[in-house]
Motif scaffolding. Structure first.
Motif, PDB file in Angstrom:
ATOM      1  N   MET A 114       0.824  -1.207   0.000  1.00 19.64           N
ATOM      2  CA  MET A 114       0.000   0.000   0.000  1.00 19.64           C
ATOM      3  C   MET A 114       0.862   1.262   0.000  1.00 19.64           C
ATOM      4  N   HIS A 142      -6.500   2.897  -3.498  1.00 21.78           N
ATOM      5  CA  HIS A 142      -7.105   1.599  -3.789  1.00 21.78           C
ATOM      6  C   HIS A 142      -8.617   1.636  -3.615  1.00 21.78           C
ATOM      7  N   LEU A 162      -9.539  -1.623   0.044  1.00 19.78           N
ATOM      8  CA  LEU A 162      -8.590  -2.453   0.778  1.00 19.78           C
ATOM      9  C   LEU A 162      -9.332  -3.230   1.871  1.00 19.78           C
ATOM     10  N   VAL A 196      -1.431  -7.302  -2.449  1.00 17.69           N
ATOM     11  CA  VAL A 196      -2.641  -6.517  -2.699  1.00 17.69           C
ATOM     12  C   VAL A 196      -3.165  -6.838  -4.101  1.00 17.69           C
ATOM     13  N   ASP A 224      -7.282   5.123   2.664  1.00 17.17           N
ATOM     14  CA  ASP A 224      -6.704   3.779   2.554  1.00 17.17           C
ATOM     15  C   ASP A 224      -6.038   3.350   3.859  1.00 17.17           C
TER      16      ASP A 224
END
Length: 500
Positions: free
Chosen positions: A402, A412, A415, A430, A474
């Motif tokens: 991340m 993203h 997540l 990820v 995130d």
């Protein structure tokens, strides 16, 4: 023999460790008590004895005082230390446990990975060549470098270069001008700190006399160049993002909040999305792909386990996302967009794209195969089978992936443990970039979505209330993932409803 030492504790500054403990409650009725410290270097699930570069002071064995200093630890590395108590009759017969429970020490960003000792190897009036001493690295992990440089007094107009070797040549510089240079090293777990600034100056230009004709030619050349720049600037302003250049890791910043080139490019600027896909992905011959069995149902169609055999290479196991034959225009666009996003990532904690098939039906996205599947299901199936150290190691991998996205202006937006895939060695990666969006480069670095579903239990309050997503939102989602991992896949907020 004595019993085990008690309450082993430590303090860590950089890569220098201080260990101390309390003597055993039972000395065995003797006064010749000594201690031995055992060190292991750990990576994921495996540990091995520390290398010779780890130095104990005064010694690792025969210690008479309940403390020891440890130096030479490696940055971004996990260690365990155990302390054993011995006396003159240790080893002569059955004895109680003499080793205290091991303590786990995680070394992060530390002084030894700070780049230093710059050397100017060559220069002229328009270039500088600089090298530096590579950080001491005893492991087999790769080390790369990131160089930031700018004219002295013009810090807002900086350029960043990504390098594989500890040297750089800066070109197209101004003559007789001072430039400031910062360097940091990057390992698979992330970047270290930037070095202190170092100043280097280019040589003055050749000062030989110029004829009047040459001077006039130079003046017209400069005016023509300025006119071209002005025309290009106006043209780019009109075209907006429709004429974005192919992305490059090197970015030149006109200030810290507005970057001229984005690190990554979305499909939005392309009139024909399939052209953007071909620019950032590898088109595979469908004869190289073999679909075996269905392993899941994705947003666009079925997901298969299969194999990929490229010419001259060994066959590898892959996961194959397919686009169903009854797709809509929006599904087709989003399918291509996800492939384009993945094709621009290269990090050990992000699922790797092997290639795409867009010229035959069904269209396919081929990625590396993750043996243990989704993290949430994997944890529920293996409840209480992993130690806290192993769980934190999983989280460290997710955080590393991340961080990579955040540093490249990527959000993203979805997540969650269900979107993390796990390898056979418990490495977490990820995945699922269906909701990812490139950050707009405005003052606050925010992206405002125009609607659609959001995962309430994983979403930050400002994103729920205003549909504004950032790297900070995130981070909130990562906090929820921490809860999921350490609870072995429990549902966030238990049985509360989404409204609650």
């Amino acid at each position: 023999p004595p019993s085990a030492p008690r309450n082993v504790s430590f303090s860590l500054i950089g890569t220098q460790l201080n260990l101390w403990w309390q003597p055993p409650s039972d000395h065995g009725g003797r006064k010749d008590l000594t201690y031995t410290v055992f060190c292991q270097r750990c990576h994921f699930l495996s540990c091995e004895p520390c290398e010779a570069g780890v130095i104990f002071s005064p010694s690792a064995s025969g210690l008479t005082k309940p403390a020891v200093d440890v130096d030479g630890l490696e940055a971004y590395t996990n260690y365990t230390f155990a302390v054993e108590a011995r006396n003159g009759v240790s080893g002569m017969g059955p004895a109680p446990q003499r080793t205290a429970p091991a303590v786990w020490v995680a070394v992060g960003h530390a002084a030894p990975v700070t780049v230093s000792q710059f050397v100017l190897t060559q220069r002229d009036d328009s270039s500088l060549s600089v090298s530096w001493l590579a950080p001491r690295q005893r492991s087999r992990t790769s080390v790369e470098y990131e160089v930031m440089f700018f004219e002295k007094g013009e810090e807002a107009r900086y350029t960043v270069k990504h390098l594989l070797e500890p040297n750089v040549t800066l070109t197209d510089l101004q003559p007789d001008t001072a430039y400031l240079l910062r360097v940091r090293s990057i390992t698979p777990l992330g970047p270290g700190p930037y070095s202190p600034e170092q100043e280097f100056r280019t040589l003055p230009p050749d000062t030989g006399a110029l004829s009047g004709g040459v001077i006039v030619t130079i003046i017209f050349g400069v005016l023509l160049f300025i006119g071209l720049l002005l025309g290009l600037f106006i043209f780019c302003r009109k075209q907006g993002r429709r004429r974005q250049a192919r992305p490059d890791y090197n970015t030149s910043g006109f200030d810290r909040e507005k970057v001229w080139l984005k690190p990554y490019v979305d499909l939005q600027p392309y009139d024909d999305p399939s052209r953007g896909v071909l620019e950032f992905t590898k088109e595979l011959n469908v004869s190289c792909v073999t679909m075996e069995n269905v392993i899941g149902e994705g947003e666009f169609g079925e997901v298969y386990r299969g194999s990929l055999r490229l010419p001259g290479k060994e066959r590898i196991v892959v996961a194959i996302k397919t686009l169903k034959s009854t797709y809509s225009d929006s599904q087709w666009w989003n399918f291509l967009r996800e492939a384009t996003i993945m094709g621009q990532f290269n990090h050990p904690n992000i699922v790797r794209l092997e290639g795409v098939v867009t010229k035959r039906r069904p269209m396919m996205i081929i990625t590396e195969y993750m043996e243990n599947g989704a993290l949430d299901t994997f944890l529920r199936e293996n409840e209480e089978k992993f130690s806290p150290v192993q769980l934190v190691s999983m989280l460290q991998g997710i955080a590393s992936g991340m961080t990579y996205l955040s540093e490249h202006n990527y959000v993203h937006r979805d997540l969650a443990a269900r979107n993390i895939l796990v390898t056979r060695s418990l490495q977490c990666k990820v995945s699922d970039f269906g909701l990812s969006r490139i950050l707009e480069n405005d003052a606050e670095g925010t992206y405002e979505t125009k609607g659609g579903k959001i995962p309430i239990r994983w979403t930050a309050p400002e994103a729920i209330a205003h549909r504004i997503f950032t790297s900070a939102s995130d981070v909130w989602s990562f906090g929820i993932v921490m809860w999921e991992v350490l609870s072995f896949g429990d549902k966030p907020y238990g049985n509360m409803t989404n409204q609650e």
